[in-house]
Design a protein around this motif. Sequence first.
Motif, mmCIF file in Angstrom:
data_model
loop_
_atom_site.group_PDB
_atom_site.id
_atom_site.type_symbol
_atom_site.label_atom_id
_atom_site.label_comp_id
_atom_site.label_asym_id
_atom_site.label_seq_id
_atom_site.Cartn_x
_atom_site.Cartn_y
_atom_site.Cartn_z
ATOM 1 N N TYR A 95 12.880 21.387 -21.529
ATOM 2 C CA TYR A 95 11.973 21.539 -22.765
ATOM 3 C C TYR A 95 12.638 21.321 -23.955
ATOM 4 N N SER A 111 13.684 23.874 -16.905
ATOM 5 C CA SER A 111 12.867 24.521 -17.573
ATOM 6 C C SER A 111 11.848 24.924 -16.501
ATOM 7 N N THR A 112 11.222 26.262 -16.691
ATOM 8 C CA THR A 112 10.278 26.986 -15.752
ATOM 9 C C THR A 112 9.149 27.133 -16.576
ATOM 10 N N VAL A 113 7.865 27.556 -15.803
ATOM 11 C CA VAL A 113 6.588 27.650 -16.547
ATOM 12 C C VAL A 113 6.642 28.979 -17.199
ATOM 13 N N ALA A 114 7.523 29.774 -16.676
ATOM 14 C CA ALA A 114 7.461 31.004 -17.492
ATOM 15 C C ALA A 114 8.341 30.844 -18.604
ATOM 16 N N GLN A 115 9.200 30.021 -18.874
ATOM 17 C CA GLN A 115 10.080 29.668 -20.211
ATOM 18 C C GLN A 115 9.201 29.067 -21.089
ATOM 19 N N GLU A 133 5.965 29.292 -21.492
ATOM 20 C CA GLU A 133 4.641 29.978 -21.719
ATOM 21 C C GLU A 133 4.450 30.343 -23.133
ATOM 22 N N ASN A 134 5.437 30.815 -23.864
ATOM 23 C CA ASN A 134 5.524 31.165 -25.166
ATOM 24 C C ASN A 134 5.874 30.350 -25.961
ATOM 25 N N LYS A 135 6.010 29.078 -25.796
ATOM 26 C CA LYS A 135 6.419 27.810 -26.892
ATOM 27 C C LYS A 135 5.065 27.657 -27.561
ATOM 28 N N LYS A 183 3.086 23.134 -26.338
ATOM 29 C CA LYS A 183 3.748 22.864 -24.946
ATOM 30 C C LYS A 183 3.605 21.563 -24.488
ATOM 31 N N THR A 243 2.372 19.003 -17.468
ATOM 32 C CA THR A 243 3.467 19.669 -16.485
ATOM 33 C C THR A 243 3.180 19.529 -15.510
#
Length: 260
Positions: free
Chosen positions: A214, A236-240, A242-244, A247, A251
């Motif tokens: 990301y 990068s992961t989904v969890a990482q 999420e708060n961006k 987006k 994905t």
Amino acid sequence: MKNNKYEGYLIDLDGTVYRGPKTIQTGVNFVHRLQEKDIEYLFLTNNTTRTREMVVDKLKRHGIDTDVDHIYTPVLATISYLLEENPDLDKIPVYIIGQVGLKEGMLSDEHFYLDETHPKYVIVGMDTDLTYHKIRIACRAIRNGATFIGTNQDMNLPSGDELLPGNGSQCAMITAATGVKPIFIGKPSSIIINYALELMKLDKSRALIVGDNYDTDIMAGINCHMDTLLTLTGVSTVAQIENKQTKPTYTVENLDKWLV
């Protein structure tokens, strides 16, 4: 997931097509589909330690046959940037910290020559043989007015189970010593993206940036107001994400999920 609107792809390498010595087969399959359908693509890497020929050889070992014309690095973008900044200069003195990819790439262009004493530019790329002496020369030149160029701002590089200091860390040391921040060329800077699109003769609305990171790949697209595709096969992961605030446009778990 299928989308036919893109005429060209800017594709990251490490974490997308391979991970160190390991092949990411879904990334290789994706490239094969582009080749079979004759869709434009350019491998866009921040790595300046290898020559383009070395990258081609590495890709071949992972099952992708391509050529140097499909490899784009911060070295090429730096050359274009400096020539654009100095249209009236036939020769440009530079001091280079880096490995074979950066040094050979820069100095193979007749416009550039090494000058440790009075360089117009200090160009810093990843250097696993970095020494105090090299840093000292770079800092002296920057304090004397040389423009500070960083090939990329990656603070760390994943290597197996550890994170290695990246070029961003090297540049941060020089910044701490001189008070001067570099102009970064590689992802997520828009500089490398704009030159890559110019090479491909593509409008940014017709191209897609593909990558696993990301902070570099996706942010490069965001900085250029381009669409992005994040593959969850690397950093990068989904969890990482999420708060961006912004987006990725798309994905996918892996690039087998993206149909061209």
